[in-house]
Design an enzyme around this catalytic site. Structure first.
Site, PDB file in Angstrom:
ATOM      1  N   CYS A  28       0.851  -1.198   0.000  1.00  0.00           N
ATOM      2  CA  CYS A  28       0.000   0.000   0.000  1.00  0.00           C
ATOM      3  C   CYS A  28       0.880   1.240   0.000  1.00  0.00           C
ATOM      4  O   CYS A  28       2.089   1.159   0.253  1.00  0.00           O
ATOM      5  CB  CYS A  28      -0.926   0.006   1.220  1.00  0.00           C
ATOM      6  N   HIS A  32      -0.672   9.452   3.706  1.00  0.00           N
ATOM      7  CA  HIS A  32      -0.361  10.824   3.292  1.00  0.00           C
ATOM      8  C   HIS A  32      -1.667  11.565   3.061  1.00  0.00           C
ATOM      9  O   HIS A  32      -2.741  10.981   3.141  1.00  0.00           O
ATOM     10  CB  HIS A  32       0.496  10.818   2.012  1.00  0.00           C
ATOM     11  N   HIS A  34      -4.009  14.820   0.941  1.00  0.00           N
ATOM     12  CA  HIS A  34      -4.203  15.661  -0.249  1.00  0.00           C
ATOM     13  C   HIS A  34      -5.155  16.785   0.101  1.00  0.00           C
ATOM     14  O   HIS A  34      -6.038  16.625   0.951  1.00  0.00           O
ATOM     15  CB  HIS A  34      -4.840  14.862  -1.390  1.00  0.00           C
ATOM     16  N   HIS A  71     -10.571  16.887   6.900  1.00  0.00           N
ATOM     17  CA  HIS A  71      -9.773  16.688   8.125  1.00  0.00           C
ATOM     18  C   HIS A  71     -10.012  15.319   8.744  1.00  0.00           C
ATOM     19  O   HIS A  71     -10.122  15.191   9.972  1.00  0.00           O
ATOM     20  CB  HIS A  71     -10.056  17.806   9.149  1.00  0.00           C
ATOM     21  N   GLU A 150      -7.082  15.153  -6.856  1.00  0.00           N
ATOM     22  CA  GLU A 150      -6.133  14.938  -5.745  1.00  0.00           C
ATOM     23  C   GLU A 150      -5.155  16.088  -5.657  1.00  0.00           C
ATOM     24  O   GLU A 150      -4.760  16.506  -4.585  1.00  0.00           O
ATOM     25  CB  GLU A 150      -5.323  13.660  -5.982  1.00  0.00           C
TER      26      GLU A 150
HETATM   27  N1  LIG Z   1      -5.872   6.800 -11.279  1.00  0.00           N
HETATM   28  C1  LIG Z   1      -5.347   7.102 -10.061  1.00  0.00           C
HETATM   29  N2  LIG Z   1      -4.032   7.103  -9.903  1.00  0.00           N
HETATM   30  C2  LIG Z   1      -3.505   7.404  -8.704  1.00  0.00           C
HETATM   31  C3  LIG Z   1      -4.335   7.730  -7.623  1.00  0.00           C
HETATM   32  C4  LIG Z   1      -5.744   7.717  -7.827  1.00  0.00           C
HETATM   33  O1  LIG Z   1      -6.529   7.981  -6.900  1.00  0.00           O
HETATM   34  N3  LIG Z   1      -6.196   7.396  -9.037  1.00  0.00           N
HETATM   35  N4  LIG Z   1      -3.781   8.047  -6.433  1.00  0.00           N
HETATM   36  C5  LIG Z   1      -2.494   8.076  -6.238  1.00  0.00           C
HETATM   37  C6  LIG Z   1      -1.960   8.451  -4.907  1.00  0.00           C
HETATM   38  O2  LIG Z   1      -2.940   8.873  -4.003  1.00  0.00           O
HETATM   39  C7  LIG Z   1      -0.778   9.368  -4.848  1.00  0.00           C
HETATM   40  O3  LIG Z   1      -0.621   9.957  -3.562  1.00  0.00           O
HETATM   41  C8  LIG Z   1      -0.745  10.498  -5.778  1.00  0.00           C
HETATM   42  O4  LIG Z   1       0.487  10.406  -6.367  1.00  0.00           O
HETATM   43  P1  LIG Z   1       1.504  11.579  -6.502  1.00  0.00           P
HETATM   44  O5  LIG Z   1       1.047  12.439  -7.615  1.00  0.00           O
HETATM   45  O6  LIG Z   1       2.841  10.975  -6.651  1.00  0.00           O
HETATM   46  O7  LIG Z   1       1.438  12.316  -5.103  1.00  0.00           O
HETATM   47  P2  LIG Z   1       1.495  13.831  -4.752  1.00  0.00           P
HETATM   48  O8  LIG Z   1       0.107  14.386  -4.718  1.00  0.00           O
HETATM   49  O9  LIG Z   1       2.261  13.911  -3.490  1.00  0.00           O
HETATM   50  O10 LIG Z   1       2.233  14.565  -5.929  1.00  0.00           O
HETATM   51  P3  LIG Z   1       3.786  14.919  -6.149  1.00  0.00           P
HETATM   52  O11 LIG Z   1       3.842  15.256  -7.604  1.00  0.00           O
HETATM   53  O12 LIG Z   1       4.571  13.703  -5.786  1.00  0.00           O
HETATM   54  O13 LIG Z   1       4.043  16.092  -5.258  1.00  0.00           O
HETATM   55  C9  LIG Z   1      -1.539   7.678  -7.280  1.00  0.00           C
HETATM   56  N5  LIG Z   1      -2.182   7.372  -8.529  1.00  0.00           N
END
Ligand SMILES: Nc1nc2c(c(=O)[nH]1)N=C([C@H](O)[C@H](O)COP(=O)(O)OP(=O)(O)OP(=O)(O)O)CN2
Length: 162
Positions: A28, A32, A34, A71, A150
């Site tokens: 997993c 974290h 968002h 939250h 996200e």
């Molecule tokens: N189709 C989907 N792909 C992904 C999802 C999702 O919900 N649907 N979710 C994730 C993860 O939640 C992941 O945290 C997001 O990835 P990432 O972009 O690497 O994370 P960040 O928001 O921290 O962005 P940075 O660019 O790393 O700052 C993955 N894929």
């Protein structure tokens, strides 16, 4: 085919929440968060008001859903690999060789298989559909689509026929 479509997409339709996506086999993401944003589109026929549905009734419905998610640590209850022990003050969670415990008030249990943006969009869509049906009998709405972002440039949406 001709159709009207309204869209409610405001900067205050957001929720800042923690999650981790489950990949199966004990794998997993790390926990974290968002700053999620959500929007909704409704397709349908014009009502005597000349609206499909008033923006001013859709907006608070969306806001309510976002506030419920805000939250919180979002946990999916429909994933058989995630063991959740929902105590009165503490929620215990086991996944593979990871164990978590969260204050119960910080947790939101969601009847979904994973907290991906896709399944969050479907969940929100279901909540809105039921609210719109119960409060307005559906009005002229024929389809509903919800998007969950996200982060900037990364979002999923889900659409269903009403
Ligand atoms: N189709 C989907 N792909 C992904 C999802 C999702 O919900 N649907 N979710 C994730 C993860 O939640 C992941 O945290 C997001 O990835 P990432 O972009 O690497 O994370 P960040 O928001 O921290 O962005 P940075 O660019 O790393 O700052 C993955 N894929």
């Amino acid at each position: 085919m001709a159709a009207f479509r309204i869209r409610v997409d405001h900067e205050n339709l957001k929720f800042s929440s923690a999650h981790f996506v489950l990949f199966g086999n004990g794998k997993c993401e790390t926990l974290h968060g968002h700053n999620y944003r959500a929007w909704v589109e409704l397709e349908g026929s014009l009502q005597p008001s000349d609206y499909v549905l008033d923006f001013l009734v859709v907006k608070p419905l969306m806001k309510q859903v976002c506030e419920r998610l805000d939250h919180k640590v979002m946990l999916p209850t429909e994933n058989e690999d995630l063991r959740i022990d929902p105590g009165d003050s503490v929620v215990g969670v086991i996944y593979g060789n990871k164990q978590y415990s969260f204050p119960a008030e910080d947790v939101l249990l969601l009847p979904i298989h994973n907290t991906s943006a896709e399944l969050l969009a479907r969940y929100i869509c279901g909540v809105l559909r039921e609210e719109i049906k119960s409060q307005f009998g559906g009005g002229g709405v024929t389809a509903i689509k919800v998007g969950v972002q996200e982060s900037f440039g990364q979002e999923a949406s889900y659409e269903e026929i009403f």
